[in-house]
Design a protein around this motif. Structure first.
Motif: not given
Length: 209
Positions: A108-115, A157-161, A168-181
């Motif tokens: 989203s353009t509301a997100k300056r940086v994605t972590v 980490v990447f600045p949004n643009s 990513h390719k389809t993965f079904i199962g446990q996949r932990f990720v913390i996202q900070l914006n």
């Protein structure tokens, strides 16, 4: 004791292909990772959950506190030459991936940086490349410059643009990720943050019921 390796972050190169980004393997040091992983909630539903709606154990809560803290904010601002002093933050945790996840998109353009901080133990399932995030040169999943396995405390980490395509390719199962914006200060960001706070409130009530 810090749960994040700021030295690794300070020396990791800022890559430019396909767009500016930093990848830091083992940003959560290996000795700390089992405690953090063990303190994550067991999540059975897909989707990103506001961190305020979840019950984290002490190690995971301390990790999130560091991510939201001034030292990490300053480090990200320095590495990308940004002023993030007044940027609101939004933090979510995702614990399950389904066939509905991984589609190519820009944030989203509301997100300056994605972590993104990946907290999954490394095992053979990730060797099939399913669930490994690809940074794309176009809206073609095979046209990727970088593939990031979601394991071992790896930080991305990447600045949004408008051209920061990823998926990513389809993965079904446990996949932990913390996202900070780090968010913008415009109306779109304020609206998204309001939805985020409402979602956290509703999910806390649901959990307590």
């Amino acid at each position: 004791m810090t749960l994040l390796d700021y030295e690794r972050l300070s020396v990791a190169p800022v890559a430019t292909d396909p767009f500016p980004h930093i990848v830091v393997p083992h940003f959560v040091p290996e000795p700390a990772l089992p405690a953090v992983f063990g303190d994550l909630p067991r999540m059975t539903k897909r989707g990103s959950f506001p961190i305020a709606s979840l019950a984290l154990g002490p190690a995971a809560a301390a990790l999130v506190g560091e991510l939201e803290g001034p030292r990490f904010r300053a480090a990200i601002a320095t590495r990308f030459g940004l002023d993030l002093d007044d940027a609101p933050t939004m933090v979510t945790l995702r614990g399950q991936s389904t066939e509905r996840d991984g589609h190519i998109h820009c944030d989203s353009t509301a997100k300056r940086v994605t972590v993104l901080l990946y907290l999954n133990p490394e095992d053979e399932s990730w060797g099939q490349h399913e669930g490994c995030l690809r940074l794309l040169r176009s809206r073609d999943l095979e046209d990727f410059a970088v593939e990031v396995p979601p394991v071992n405390g790896t930080l991305l980490v990447f600045p949004n643009s408008a051209t920061a395509w990823h998926g990513h390719k389809t993965f079904i199962g446990q996949r932990f990720v913390i996202q900070l914006n780090y968010m913008t200060n415009d109306a779109a960001a304020r609206s998204e943050l309001r939805r985020h706070r409402l979602s956290a409130f509703v999910k806390r009530l649901t959990a307590a019921a």
